[in-house]
Scaffold this motif. Structure first.
Motif, PDB file in Angstrom:
ATOM      1  N   ASP A  77       0.852  -1.333   0.054  1.00 37.43           N
ATOM      2  CA  ASP A  77      -0.121   0.096  -0.082  1.00 37.43           C
ATOM      3  C   ASP A  77       0.877   1.124  -0.073  1.00 37.43           C
ATOM      4  O   ASP A  77       0.212   2.476  -0.496  1.00 37.43           O
ATOM      5  CB  ASP A  77      -0.929   0.209   1.147  1.00 37.43           C
ATOM      6  N   TRP A 419      -6.815 -12.699   6.577  1.00 39.13           N
ATOM      7  CA  TRP A 419      -7.748 -11.428   6.448  1.00 39.13           C
ATOM      8  C   TRP A 419      -8.522 -11.260   7.698  1.00 39.13           C
ATOM      9  O   TRP A 419      -8.640 -10.156   7.973  1.00 39.13           O
ATOM     10  CB  TRP A 419      -8.882 -12.065   5.322  1.00 39.13           C
ATOM     11  N   LYS A 445      -7.077  -8.962   0.948  1.00 43.52           N
ATOM     12  CA  LYS A 445      -7.017  -8.566   2.061  1.00 43.52           C
ATOM     13  C   LYS A 445      -7.826  -7.187   1.980  1.00 43.52           C
ATOM     14  O   LYS A 445      -8.675  -6.925   2.914  1.00 43.52           O
ATOM     15  CB  LYS A 445      -5.819  -8.135   2.691  1.00 43.52           C
ATOM     16  N   GLN A 446      -7.430  -6.447   0.950  1.00 45.79           N
ATOM     17  CA  GLN A 446      -8.037  -5.230   0.760  1.00 45.79           C
ATOM     18  C   GLN A 446      -9.648  -5.062   0.873  1.00 45.79           C
ATOM     19  O   GLN A 446     -10.421  -4.516   1.496  1.00 45.79           O
ATOM     20  CB  GLN A 446      -7.307  -4.093  -0.018  1.00 45.79           C
ATOM     21  N   SER A 447      -9.883  -6.096  -0.179  1.00 44.30           N
ATOM     22  CA  SER A 447     -11.411  -6.269  -0.346  1.00 44.30           C
ATOM     23  C   SER A 447     -12.092  -6.785   0.686  1.00 44.30           C
ATOM     24  O   SER A 447     -13.340  -6.326   1.110  1.00 44.30           O
ATOM     25  CB  SER A 447     -11.624  -6.956  -1.934  1.00 44.30           C
ATOM     26  N   GLU A 450     -12.693  -4.098   3.075  1.00 46.41           N
ATOM     27  CA  GLU A 450     -13.821  -2.899   2.700  1.00 46.41           C
ATOM     28  C   GLU A 450     -15.119  -3.648   3.120  1.00 46.41           C
ATOM     29  O   GLU A 450     -16.197  -3.199   3.448  1.00 46.41           O
ATOM     30  CB  GLU A 450     -13.653  -2.769   1.297  1.00 46.41           C
TER      31      GLU A 450
END
Length: 468
Positions: A77, A419, A445-447, A450
């Motif tokens: 990131d 996650w 992980k990001q989704s 979210e």
């Protein structure tokens, strides 16, 4: 009969020696198989790989060096180079320039499963098939990037009908029917050690798939390349069917491919041990290439850097991004470059002079196959980027042990737990029930962060946890 005469003129008349004993159906089958064969191409392969002994010469590894690769940073990131790549990849996806491409010609034989490998159940709780996992990942990407993202699936002659039927029975797993294209892999005849085409029975030629490198020829012959050009597709995201952790489209990977001007890019994993069965990304005389694990000399497999890492540690995991224009150039009529065929000596059942089927005790014939990584040396620019096992690689190849359904499910659960941890979800100490996260909920992980932030779920830790 014109076809018979053609084969006789090429010294392959034995293919039709039992013709008069066949019924109409058998004759039609034999004619159909024979029509697939490019006799001029076969003649050249026999001259070079069979009678010429090709594939058995000692290769010179004296100038071989480890290929450079783009290392994965500690934090995706915040790393500026990887952030830029991701933005470029996402832009290409949103612009509709990317298609997913799955090589799915295999059967589940080694898994003790009767059916196309893509229909094999792999997830820890819902037992979703490999095809369903990929379909849900592709659907998630379509939603995330507001794009069409067509999916091309290469089947084989043996599993095409069953594969298409599986998708139809499952309503294409929510994907629009027209957005998934199926086409068959090409086949090549097996020949004996004198170069003569082998009959496996009186009315059938011993045919076998032409290798995953044949995928590019199949894309061209099926009209898929032209469909991509018409749709504005510039980049193919290539992966094999046996790997449910793969990212069918990875914006970081696509972005690095685009920003570097590469025409064929590859993902690598650091090899876990010297003899791990992964090909090696190498450079020889300034040209990138892959050397198969079975061809790599033991001393190079064992070679280590001063810090103790394997020198030839970049392992090939059959995940690529390929520019459509470059792929088409390799199969264009009259092209000055093309993927080479390789020789594989095999025990092949055959029909003797009396029409009886015999089994071979020792290798009695040669099969011809191509490898997609053989395109790498032809690429004007070719890059390799690092990935992690949980992010991209836990194949299902064996019935038990390494790369088995059991090991793959364990890897999936391990990834999902990571996650959960990133989202601050605390599992009870000693919790050992299965966990499964649908790609429609999250693909990374990001989704996951979210989706969890937008819709946290009350979890019941007394039973397996499924988020869908």
């Amino acid at each position: 009969m014109e076809l018979k005469q053609l084969f006789e003129s090429h010294g392959q008349g034995q293919v039709f020696r039992f013709w008069d004993e066949l019924d109409e159906t058998q004759q039609a089958n034999l004619s159909s198989q024979a029509s697939e064969i490019d006799l001029d191409e076969l003649e050249n392969l026999v001259a070079t790989l069979v009678k010429g002994g090709g594939g058995h010469d000692e290769e010179d590894f004296s100038t071989l060096k480890p290929a450079p690769y783009i290392s994965i940073p500690e934090n995706l990131d915040t790393d500026p180079e990887w952030k830029e790549a991701k933005e470029l990849g996402e832009a290409a996806l949103k612009a509709g320039k990317v298609a997913a491409f799955t090589v799915a010609g295999g059967q589940g034989t080694r898994l003790g499963y009767d059916g196309p490998k893509g229909t094999f159940p792999v997830t820890p709780i819902k037992s979703k098939s490999l095809f369903q996992v990929f379909a849900e990942k592709i659907q998630a990407a379509r939603v995330r990037y507001s794009c069409a993202l067509p999916w091309f699936v290469m089947t084989s002659d043996i599993n095409h009908t069953a594969t298409v039927a599986f998708f139809e029975e499952n309503a294409y797993f929510g994907l629009a029917e027209g957005s998934v294209t199926f086409f068959r892999q090409g086949r090549m005849p097996a020949v004996d050690l004198d170069g003569k085409i082998i009959l496996e029975d009186k009315g059938s030629i011993a045919m076998s798939p032409d290798g995953h490198g044949g995928a590019l020829r199949a894309l061209d012959r099926s009209g898929s390349f032209q469909a991509m050009v018409d749709a504005g597709i510039e980049v193919l995201s290539y992966f094999q069917v046996d790997n449910p952790l793969v990212q069918p489209v990875d914006p970081y990977f696509i972005g690095f491919h685009l920003k570097s001007g590469s025409t064929l890019s590859s993902k690598m994993l650091p090899k876990a041990y010297e003899k791990e069965k992964l090909g090696h990304f190498c450079v020889q005389d300034g040209i990138n290439k892959v050397v198969e694990y079975s061809d790599m000399p033991d001393e190079l497999c064992a070679l280590r850097d001063p810090d103790g890492q394997l020198s030839f540690r970049a392992g090939s995991i059959a995940i690529h991004v390929i520019s459509v224009d470059f792929a088409r150039s390799l199969v264009a009529p009259g092209s000055s470059v093309s993927l080479p065929f390789h020789r594989a000596d095999k025990k092949i059942p055959f029909v003797d002079e009396n029409g009886n089927v015999q089994k071979a005790d020792t290798p009695n014939g040669v099969k011809f196959e191509m490898f997609v990584f053989d395109a790498i040396p032809f690429a004007k620019t070719s890059i390799v980027i690092e990935t992690t096992r949980l992010a991209d690689f836990s194949p299902v190849k064996n019935a038990e042990g390494i790369d088995s359904p059991e090991s793959c499910k364990a890897d999936q659960i391990k990834l999902f737990k990571q996650w959960f941890e990133a989202a601050g979800i605390e599992l009870p100490e000693g919790y050992d029930l299965p966990i499964e996260v649908s790609p429609l909920f999250a693909t990374d992980k990001q989704s996951f962060l979210e989706s969890w932030s937008a819709k946290p779920v009350e979890l019941d830790f007394s039973k397996p946890i499924y988020l869908g």
